[in-house]
Scaffold this motif. Structure first.
Motif, short mmCIF file in Angstrom:
data_model
loop_
_atom_site.label_atom_id
_atom_site.label_comp_id
_atom_site.label_asym_id
_atom_site.label_seq_id
_atom_site.Cartn_x
_atom_site.Cartn_y
_atom_site.Cartn_z
N MET A 1 0.73 -1.04 0.06
CA MET A 1 -0.12 0.09 0.05
C MET A 1 0.95 1.40 0.07
SD MET A 1 -3.24 0.67 2.21
CE MET A 1 -2.93 1.83 3.53
N VAL A 2 1.78 1.31 0.70
CA VAL A 2 2.89 2.32 0.69
C VAL A 2 3.40 2.54 -0.62
CG1 VAL A 2 4.82 3.29 1.68
CG2 VAL A 2 3.42 2.02 3.32
N LYS A 3 3.92 1.57 -1.34
CA LYS A 3 4.45 1.64 -2.66
C LYS A 3 3.39 2.10 -3.73
CE LYS A 3 7.82 -1.78 -2.24
NZ LYS A 3 8.51 -3.08 -2.77
N ALA A 4 2.02 1.79 -3.54
CA ALA A 4 1.29 2.51 -4.43
C ALA A 4 0.88 3.79 -4.15
CB ALA A 4 -0.25 1.74 -4.10
N GLY A 5 1.04 4.43 -2.72
CA GLY A 5 0.89 5.92 -2.28
C GLY A 5 2.07 6.66 -2.96
N ARG A 6 3.53 5.87 -3.03
CA ARG A 6 4.34 6.78 -3.50
C ARG A 6 4.23 6.71 -5.20
NH1 ARG A 6 8.95 3.17 0.09
NH2 ARG A 6 8.30 4.20 1.89
N ALA A 7 3.77 5.70 -5.67
CA ALA A 7 3.61 5.67 -7.17
C ALA A 7 2.68 6.73 -7.56
CB ALA A 7 3.49 4.25 -7.64
N ALA A 8 1.75 6.71 -6.80
CA ALA A 8 0.53 7.95 -7.09
C ALA A 8 1.04 9.34 -6.92
CB ALA A 8 -0.73 7.52 -6.02
N ALA A 9 1.78 9.21 -5.78
CA ALA A 9 2.33 10.72 -5.58
C ALA A 9 3.23 11.20 -6.63
CB ALA A 9 3.10 10.85 -4.16
N THR A 10 4.28 10.24 -7.23
CA THR A 10 5.18 10.37 -8.24
C THR A 10 4.41 10.96 -9.66
OG1 THR A 10 6.73 9.06 -7.15
CG2 THR A 10 7.21 9.36 -9.68
N TYR A 11 3.47 10.09 -9.59
CA TYR A 11 2.42 10.34 -11.27
C TYR A 11 1.83 11.71 -10.79
CZ TYR A 11 -0.79 9.81 -14.57
OH TYR A 11 -1.62 10.09 -16.03
N VAL A 69 9.95 7.41 13.62
CA VAL A 69 9.11 6.23 13.65
C VAL A 69 9.94 5.07 13.16
CG1 VAL A 69 6.84 5.00 12.99
CG2 VAL A 69 7.03 7.52 13.26
N PRO A 70 10.42 4.18 13.95
CA PRO A 70 11.24 3.12 13.49
C PRO A 70 10.67 2.41 12.46
CG PRO A 70 11.31 3.21 15.98
CD PRO A 70 10.16 4.13 15.34
N ASP A 71 11.38 1.96 11.27
CA ASP A 71 10.92 1.17 10.10
C ASP A 71 10.47 0.07 10.56
OD1 ASP A 71 11.37 3.52 8.62
OD2 ASP A 71 13.37 2.93 7.92
N PHE A 72 10.87 -0.66 11.60
CA PHE A 72 10.73 -2.24 11.73
C PHE A 72 9.33 -2.28 12.55
CE2 PHE A 72 13.12 -0.57 15.55
CZ PHE A 72 12.12 -1.04 16.80
N LEU A 73 8.69 -1.29 12.68
CA LEU A 73 7.35 -1.31 13.37
C LEU A 73 6.36 -1.67 12.19
CD1 LEU A 73 7.28 1.38 16.21
CD2 LEU A 73 7.63 -1.03 16.58
N LEU A 74 5.69 -2.88 12.27
CA LEU A 74 4.87 -3.00 11.02
C LEU A 74 3.60 -2.13 11.20
CD1 LEU A 74 5.09 -6.69 10.87
CD2 LEU A 74 6.31 -5.06 9.31
N GLY A 75 2.94 -1.54 10.14
CA GLY A 75 1.89 -0.72 10.17
C GLY A 75 1.99 0.70 10.58
N ILE A 76 3.33 0.88 11.31
CA ILE A 76 3.44 2.16 11.89
C ILE A 76 4.69 2.82 11.22
CG2 ILE A 76 3.91 3.70 13.94
CD1 ILE A 76 2.43 1.38 15.59
N GLY A 77 5.64 1.99 11.09
CA GLY A 77 6.96 2.35 10.60
C GLY A 77 7.06 2.55 9.23
N PHE A 82 12.78 7.72 2.28
CA PHE A 82 12.10 7.82 0.98
C PHE A 82 10.77 8.27 0.78
CE2 PHE A 82 10.47 6.41 -3.44
CZ PHE A 82 11.54 7.09 -3.86
N GLY A 83 10.03 7.98 1.72
CA GLY A 83 8.49 8.32 1.54
C GLY A 83 8.59 9.90 1.97
N VAL A 84 9.42 10.43 2.93
CA VAL A 84 9.34 11.80 3.41
C VAL A 84 10.02 12.59 2.46
CG1 VAL A 84 10.31 13.44 4.95
CG2 VAL A 84 9.44 11.35 5.81
N PHE A 85 11.16 12.05 1.38
CA PHE A 85 11.75 12.67 0.62
C PHE A 85 10.71 12.89 -0.75
CE2 PHE A 85 13.61 12.50 -3.63
CZ PHE A 85 14.65 13.33 -3.66
N LEU A 86 10.11 11.69 -1.00
CA LEU A 86 9.02 12.02 -2.04
C LEU A 86 8.05 13.16 -1.78
CD1 LEU A 86 8.31 10.85 -4.76
CD2 LEU A 86 7.01 8.77 -3.69
N TRP A 87 7.53 13.10 -0.47
CA TRP A 87 6.50 13.93 -0.25
C TRP A 87 6.99 15.35 -0.30
CZ3 TRP A 87 6.74 17.91 3.51
CH2 TRP A 87 5.53 18.58 3.57
#
Length: 108
Positions: A1-11, A69-77, A82-87
């Motif tokens: 889902m995160v990858k789809a959000g990034r792809a949508a933001a890039t598009y 937010v640590p990346d290892f926390l599933l659903g929270i991290g 990269f997501g912040v950079f893309l935003w």
């Protein structure tokens, strides 16, 4: 889902930059320093203190070696660098396009 959000933001960023009549990527990138100066001085109404603070926090998050937010926390991290950079890139490109339009309209 995160990858789809990034792809949508890039598009969305690509569509915005390539829209006919819209300032191109080069014009937007060249306008960034002017836009940031005008925003910090309060001359450009599109870049409020709140927006400037959000952009600044994004830069700090990216350059910081510690994730809020640590990346290892599933659903929270899911908010990784990269997501912040893309935003940040999407926000800057979108706002700089509006700034170029505002600048052009202010001088005509």
């Amino acid at each position: 889902m995160v990858k789809a959000g990034r792809a949508a933001a890039t598009y969305r960023a690509y569509r915005e930059v390539s829209r006919p009549g819209s300032p191109g990527l080069g014009a937007r990138v060249r306008a960034l320093p002017r836009m940031l100066r005008a925003g910090m001085k309060g001359h450009y109404p599109g870049l409020t203190k709140g927006k400037l603070a959000m952009l600044g926090m994004a830069v700090l998050y990216i350059v910081s070696p510690i994730d809020v937010v640590p990346d290892f926390l599933l659903g929270i991290g899911v908010v990784d660098d990269f997501g912040v950079f893309l935003w940040l890139a999407t926000a800057l490109l979108g706002e700089s396009g509006r700034y170029v339009d505002w600048e052009r309209d202010a001088h005509h």
